[in-house]
Design an enzyme around this catalytic site. Structure first.
Site, PDB file in Angstrom:
ATOM      1  N   LYS A 184     -17.249  -8.853  17.210  1.00 55.06           N
ATOM      2  CA  LYS A 184     -17.135  -8.474  18.626  1.00 55.06           C
ATOM      3  C   LYS A 184     -15.848  -9.105  19.155  1.00 55.06           C
ATOM      4  O   LYS A 184     -15.799 -10.271  19.502  1.00 55.06           O
ATOM      5  CB  LYS A 184     -18.362  -8.992  19.392  1.00 55.06           C
ATOM      6  CG  LYS A 184     -18.269  -9.011  20.924  1.00 55.06           C
ATOM      7  CD  LYS A 184     -17.753  -7.743  21.549  1.00 55.06           C
ATOM      8  CE  LYS A 184     -17.686  -7.872  23.065  1.00 55.06           C
ATOM      9  NZ  LYS A 184     -16.533  -8.688  23.540  1.00 55.06           N
ATOM     10  N   GLY A 237     -13.730 -19.427  22.003  1.00 57.15           N
ATOM     11  CA  GLY A 237     -13.569 -19.091  23.410  1.00 57.15           C
ATOM     12  C   GLY A 237     -13.831 -20.294  24.287  1.00 57.15           C
ATOM     13  O   GLY A 237     -13.757 -21.453  23.837  1.00 57.15           O
ATOM     14  N   SER A 238     -14.182 -20.030  25.514  1.00 59.63           N
ATOM     15  CA  SER A 238     -14.356 -21.106  26.482  1.00 59.63           C
ATOM     16  C   SER A 238     -15.628 -21.894  26.224  1.00 59.63           C
ATOM     17  O   SER A 238     -16.603 -21.375  25.675  1.00 59.63           O
ATOM     18  CB  SER A 238     -14.390 -20.535  27.899  1.00 59.63           C
ATOM     19  OG  SER A 238     -15.588 -19.814  28.118  1.00 59.63           O
ATOM     20  N   THR A 239     -15.614 -23.145  26.659  1.00 59.88           N
ATOM     21  CA  THR A 239     -16.789 -24.007  26.503  1.00 59.88           C
ATOM     22  C   THR A 239     -17.969 -23.446  27.273  1.00 59.88           C
ATOM     23  O   THR A 239     -19.114 -23.489  26.789  1.00 59.88           O
ATOM     24  CB  THR A 239     -16.455 -25.429  26.963  1.00 59.88           C
ATOM     25  OG1 THR A 239     -15.442 -25.966  26.101  1.00 59.88           O
ATOM     26  CG2 THR A 239     -17.678 -26.336  26.901  1.00 59.88           C
ATOM     27  N   SER A 240     -17.736 -22.907  28.466  1.00 59.46           N
ATOM     28  CA  SER A 240     -18.848 -22.411  29.282  1.00 59.46           C
ATOM     29  C   SER A 240     -19.565 -21.247  28.598  1.00 59.46           C
ATOM     30  O   SER A 240     -20.804 -21.205  28.573  1.00 59.46           O
ATOM     31  CB  SER A 240     -18.342 -21.990  30.663  1.00 59.46           C
ATOM     32  OG  SER A 240     -17.346 -20.976  30.565  1.00 59.46           O
ATOM     33  N   GLY A 242     -19.451 -20.657  25.341  1.00 60.34           N
ATOM     34  CA  GLY A 242     -20.034 -21.239  24.133  1.00 60.34           C
ATOM     35  C   GLY A 242     -21.372 -21.899  24.386  1.00 60.34           C
ATOM     36  O   GLY A 242     -22.297 -21.816  23.569  1.00 60.34           O
ATOM     37  N   CYS A 293      -5.758 -23.177  22.631  1.00 62.03           N
ATOM     38  CA  CYS A 293      -6.622 -24.331  22.879  1.00 62.03           C
ATOM     39  C   CYS A 293      -6.058 -25.624  22.309  1.00 62.03           C
ATOM     40  O   CYS A 293      -6.455 -26.715  22.723  1.00 62.03           O
ATOM     41  CB  CYS A 293      -8.009 -24.071  22.310  1.00 62.03           C
ATOM     42  SG  CYS A 293      -7.977 -23.532  20.591  1.00 62.03           S
TER      43      CYS A 293
END
Length: 487
Positions: A184, A237-240, A242, A293
């Site tokens: 994806k 991707g972003s921590t949020s 994740g 990152c």
């Protein structure tokens, strides 16, 4: 450039999407690059079911067969290198040099690397153990071997900042280990991943072993995570985001590989070669407009070198050509979208309100009337409690915080929610290694921003879970099985 409407790749077939298409926008021109398919939840589930059906045969295939397919895929990616790089540049906004060398070339190299990886031993002998007679049986010498087995169906959710290298770093080792995958891609630049799927199909990957589904909203990604056919999720991707994926994985006991956010500390000690440090830190401006990152975005400089470092960083930023990524000589291209440009600009304004001084940048380049551009920006007079110092901005913005002694520099570096890659610059290599060993980060660059592509990659704290790259990626996409027998 524009491409024909893209179809989904499910079970070896190119499939019309249930929900039509959405436009993929060139960040430099604001024009459509092509049309990406909007998969329905049912189509994503069909992709995971196809991967589940294909898993038994693929997992039992000979490693040499898997290696040959990955090698052929790399050949095909190189055959179409120019077209692949042009598409990557158009949909991601990367400069021509970055699209060619860091995106398509690295993506193909990763398939080549894991063609060899498919042939690496999966069994490790364990020293025999002498057991005395007891409730568990007769006395004897027991042998054992640890065997790495494929996990099963792996969902690979990839980032927008590198539509070739990031997917390749997931798909290639997962396939080499005998897993099947559902990819994806990020919604902003998914078309390159379909080119990767075309190469794999032409290389002979069996139907269902590789599937690609896309969508502009969260539906496709959510289905690719919560499907009961999925055994593991690999996410960049972003921590949020994740954290939300991890919650779903936890309910289903799915395996995870999470490469999340970063706020890389660049610790510049008073004996550092400042020109070398600036060349490394400046890549936050010059490499993909800071949308990476691992960028050294949080500069911690010993006070005696503070002013000289600021002066050099300003001069470095001033030399960078900002503009059309297709034009020769361009170093800084656009960021991925208007929404992301606005987010970066809001952080710069927040920095001003927090008391930071904008030394250079902070405004849109005046010579560009279209595209999502952010000028290389340097914020000085920062303190470690500012949000611009603590939160990931993901753009060409560097913040500078002074410190007095080595211990304070280490403490400031570690005072972060993130811990992906930090950096140390010092003229004393022993001192630099001493500092590096005290940094709470998954990787540390000593007098370099370069990486060894066989070294483990991943983060401490909120920067992720697990390690990949090199043989560590083969371990990440496998389960350990112990086989024991009496001697």
């Amino acid at each position: 450039m524009t491409t024909a409407p893209q179809r989904l790749f499910i079970g070896g077939a190119w499939t019309e999407p249930d929900h039509g298409h959405y436009e993929v926008i060139n960040p430099a021109t604001e024009q459509a690059v092509g049309l990406a398919p909007e998969a329905s939840r049912e189509q994503v589930y069909a992709a995971t079911a196809a991967a589940r059906e294909a898993f038994p045969a693929w997992s039992r295939s000979r490693p040499e067969e898997r290696a040959a397919i990955l090698d052929r895929a790399a050949d095909l990616m190189h055959r179409d290198f120019a077209a692949n790089a042009a598409l990557a540049r158009a949909e991601s906004g990367a400069t021509t040099g970055t699209a060619r060398s860091m995106q398509v070339a690295v993506g193909a190299a990763r398939f080549r690397r894991y063609a060899k990886g498919a042939l690496e031993p999966v069994e490790e002998a364990i020293s025999p153990q002498i057991n005395e007679a007891g409730p568990m049986g007769r006395a004897g010498v027991f042998g054992a071997v640890a065997v790495r087995q494929p996990v099963g169906v792996v969902t690979c959710i990839t980032s927008y900042n590198n539509p070739w290298a990031n997917p390749a770093g997931k798909v290639a080792p997962a396939l080499a280990m005998g897993n099947t995958v559902v990819v994806k891609p990020a919604p902003q630049d998914p078309l390159s991943v379909y080119r990767m799927a075309e190469a794999l199909a032409e290389a002979g990957v069996p139907p269902g072993v590789v599937n690609v589904v896309t969508g502009s909203g969260p539906e496709a990604g959510e289905a690719a995570v919560d499907s009961p056919d999925v055994d593991m999720v690999s996410f960049t991707g972003s921590t949020s985001v994740g954290q939300r994926i991890a919650e779903v994985c936890g309910r289903g006991m799915k395996r995870q590989l999470m490469e999340l956010g970063g706020k890389g500390a660049a610790v510049v000690l008073d004996d550092a070669d400042l020109d070398a440090a600036v060349a490394g830190i400046g890549t936050t401006f010059s490499f993909y407009s800071g949308q990476i990152c691992t960028a050294p975005t949080r500069v911690l400089v010993q006070r005696g070198s503070h002013d000289a470092l600021i002066e050099r960083l300003v001069a470095y930023a001033g030399r960078l050509a900002v503009g059309d990524p297709a034009a020769p000589g361009t170093v800084v291209g656009p960021v991925i979208s208007a929404a992301h440009r606005d987010r970066i600009e809001s952080y710069v304004e927040l920095g001003r309100k927090e008391g930071a001084r904008v030394v250079t940048g902070g405004e849109r380049p005046s010579h560009l009337d279209r595209g999502f551009y952010v000028a290389p920006t340097l914020l000085a007079d920062c303190t470690n409690d500012m949000r611009v110092v603590r939160e990931e901005i993901f753009g060409p913005v560097v913040v500078v915080v002074p410190f007095d002694d080595e211990e304070e520099g280490i403490a400031l570096a570690n005072d972060s929610d993130y811990g992906l890659i930090d950096y140390v610059w010092s003229g004393d290599v022993a001192r630099a290694f001493r500092v590096a060993r005290q940094l709470r980060a998954g990787g540390v660059g000593v007098n370099t921003i370069g990486r060894n592509m066989e070294a483990p990659f991943g983060g401490f704290k909120r920067s992720g879970v697990g390690r990949d790259v090199g043989s560590y990626a083969l371990h990440a996409y496998s389960e350990l099985q112990a086989i024991v027998w009496p001697g």
